[in-house]
Design a protein around this motif. Structure first.
Motif, PDB file in Angstrom:
ATOM      1  N   SER A  49      -3.258   3.117   5.119  1.00 12.39           N
ATOM      2  CA  SER A  49      -4.602   2.628   4.787  1.00 12.39           C
ATOM      3  C   SER A  49      -4.858   1.189   5.207  1.00 12.39           C
ATOM      4  O   SER A  49      -5.951   0.679   5.014  1.00 12.39           O
ATOM      5  CB  SER A  49      -4.839   2.773   3.278  1.00 12.39           C
ATOM      6  OG  SER A  49      -3.905   1.957   2.589  1.00 12.39           O
ATOM      7  N   SER A  77       0.819  -1.224   0.000  1.00 13.27           N
ATOM      8  CA  SER A  77       0.000   0.000   0.000  1.00 13.27           C
ATOM      9  C   SER A  77       0.856   1.279   0.000  1.00 13.27           C
ATOM     10  O   SER A  77       0.310   2.374   0.050  1.00 13.27           O
ATOM     11  CB  SER A  77      -0.960   0.003   1.190  1.00 13.27           C
ATOM     12  OG  SER A  77      -0.243   0.099   2.392  1.00 13.27           O
ATOM     13  N   ARG A  91      -8.314  -0.547  10.680  1.00 15.74           N
ATOM     14  CA  ARG A  91      -9.305  -0.794   9.626  1.00 15.74           C
ATOM     15  C   ARG A  91      -9.979  -2.153   9.773  1.00 15.74           C
ATOM     16  O   ARG A  91     -10.612  -2.655   8.850  1.00 15.74           O
ATOM     17  CB  ARG A  91      -8.631  -0.748   8.252  1.00 15.74           C
ATOM     18  CG  ARG A  91      -8.150   0.610   7.850  1.00 15.74           C
ATOM     19  CD  ARG A  91      -9.359   1.520   7.616  1.00 15.74           C
ATOM     20  NE  ARG A  91      -8.946   2.863   7.232  1.00 15.74           N
ATOM     21  CZ  ARG A  91      -8.749   3.248   5.976  1.00 15.74           C
ATOM     22  NH1 ARG A  91      -8.916   2.402   4.997  1.00 15.74           N
ATOM     23  NH2 ARG A  91      -8.399   4.481   5.714  1.00 15.74           N
ATOM     24  N   ASP A 141      -0.545   5.025   0.029  1.00 15.57           N
ATOM     25  CA  ASP A 141      -0.460   5.710   1.322  1.00 15.57           C
ATOM     26  C   ASP A 141       0.366   6.993   1.203  1.00 15.57           C
ATOM     27  O   ASP A 141       0.048   8.009   1.831  1.00 15.57           O
ATOM     28  CB  ASP A 141       0.141   4.786   2.391  1.00 15.57           C
ATOM     29  CG  ASP A 141      -0.787   3.614   2.717  1.00 15.57           C
ATOM     30  OD1 ASP A 141      -1.909   3.576   2.140  1.00 15.57           O
ATOM     31  OD2 ASP A 141      -0.401   2.758   3.528  1.00 15.57           O
TER      32      ASP A 141
END
Ligand SMILES: Nc1ncnc2c1ncn2[C@@H]1O[C@H](COP(=O)(O)OP(=O)(O)O)[C@@H](O)[C@H]1O
Ligand SMILES: [Mg+2]
Length: 356
Positions: A246, A235, A251, A239
């Motif tokens: 993220s 990511s 999350r 990011d």
């Protein structure tokens, strides 16, 4: 063991109230808009340092007043622990055992308060953060050290995100990754263990309340096909672009299926309420029974939401547990939970004991 006394000052419509609470069951009855939910909310605030109805502190302060104060006495096996929460323009200040708290978790240790109210379906209907908070409350009471890992994780995450926002070189951002991974592993393991236990407890309750088969899945906050380290790596471009991390436990999601189908939007409001009640009661069942603290379960106007048959089934589940029950009702003679040890009437924000 339980909350034995509470005093409320300038909390919503409650100018001043002083109640002794029964170890097992207290009934608070009064007409609509008399302050029933506000009283339960004040107890919840005493155990959590925040409301379940709003994030806005000033809504909790009685109109015209500058601050609210909620004070309580929790009876443990051998001592009384005083708790106090004050809310004003300057924020929330809390005390436990006569000293300011370092973290609101200290309130929760002494007064684990859970609520089943007419808005309970939000746990099912709304976004993942509601369910994460629900999950973490349960994990915390099984493993108190969880809150330390979680707070440390959030701090490292904030630092990492600050570096991302400032477009720092990758090496500077990644300097946080070792600690991030270590803490994430602890959070992830604790939550995963807890969800397994929660699922088996909730499954049998949902079976009795809903007559449907419940399945819970914990999703860690990154793709199941890879490690968190790989997910962070993957990511990176995204990011860096958005200036924030993220993936990760922030999350995570608790997904819920009934009879094999994802529940969101597929079941009626009434079913959502029963499902949420099943999860909350399962959480109370998982509450460790070795300490001298028992959970306080706040039931806000349960007969308004549930028909007699379902209320009877819910009651059966609740009364099997050694919880402290505090129930509100329009009906001063509510008998569904047995005979209350203490009874109060509330009208226009004024609470008075009513003789049994
Ligand atoms: N900050 C506040 N100051 C004064 N009154 C408030 C405040 N917030 C809410 N109220 C009032 O408190 C009353 C009681 O609300 P509530 O506790 O929800 O009643 P019930 O649950 O008995 O129906 C409502 O009339 C509401 O307008
Ligand atoms: Mg109400």
């Amino acid at each position: 063991m339980s909350l034995r006394r509470m005093q409320v000052t300038d909390y919503r419509c409650l100018r001043s109230a002083d109640l002794e609470l029964d170890r097992r069951f207290t009934l608070i009855s009064g007409p609509n808009a008399s302050g029933k939910t506000s009283l339960l909310e004040a107890i919840y605030v005493l155990g959590r340092g925040r409301s379940f109805r709003t994030r806005q502190l000033n809504h909790l302060i009685r109109t015209g007043a500058e601050r609210f104060v909620v004070f309580g006495e929790v009876e443990l096996a051998e001592r009384i622990v005083p708790l106090g929460v004050e809310g004003s323009n300057g924020g929330v200040r809390a005390r436990a055992g006569g000293a300011p708290v370092g973290s609101l978790a200290e309130l929760a240790v002494a007064l684990p308060a859970q609520i089943i109210d007419p808005e309970i379906h939000r746990l099912i209907e709304e976004g993942p953060s509601q369910r994460r908070r629900f999950l973490d409350w349960g994990v915390f009471h099984v493993e108190h050290s969880f809150v330390k890992s979680w707070q440390a994780y959030q701090q490292v995450l904030r630092q990492r995100n600050a570096a991302l926002r400032l477009r720092q070189p990758r090496a500077v951002v990644s300097a946080w990754d070792g600690e991030l991974l270590r803490l994430a592993a602890m959070i992830d393991a604790a939550r995963s263990r807890y969800v397994l236990d929660l699922e088996s407890a909730a499954r049998s309750i949902a079976d009795r309340l809903l007559r449907m088969e419940l399945a819970l899945t914990y999703r860690s906050g990154w793709s199941r096909e890879m490690s968190f380290a790989d997910a962070l790596e993957r990511s990176w471009p995204h990011d860096y672009e958005v200036g924030s991390t993220s993936v990760g436990p922030q999350r995570a999601e608790l997904t819920i299926r009934l009879d094999g189908l994802a529940v969101k939007d597929r079941i009626s409001r009434g079913q959502q309420k029963l499902l949420a009640a099943s999860l909350l009661i399962a959480q109370i069942k998982l509450f460790p029974s070795n300490g001298d603290v028992r959970p306080t379960l706040l039931l806000d106007d349960p007969s308004a939401e549930l028909d007699d048959d379902r209320l009877a089934r819910l009651i059966e589940e609740v009364s099997r547990e050694t919880v402290q029950l505090i129930v509100t009702s329009l009906d001063p003679e509510l008998m569904a939970f047995g005979v209350p040890g203490r009874r109060y009437r509330i009208a226009d924000g004024i609470v008075t004991p009513s003789d049994i």
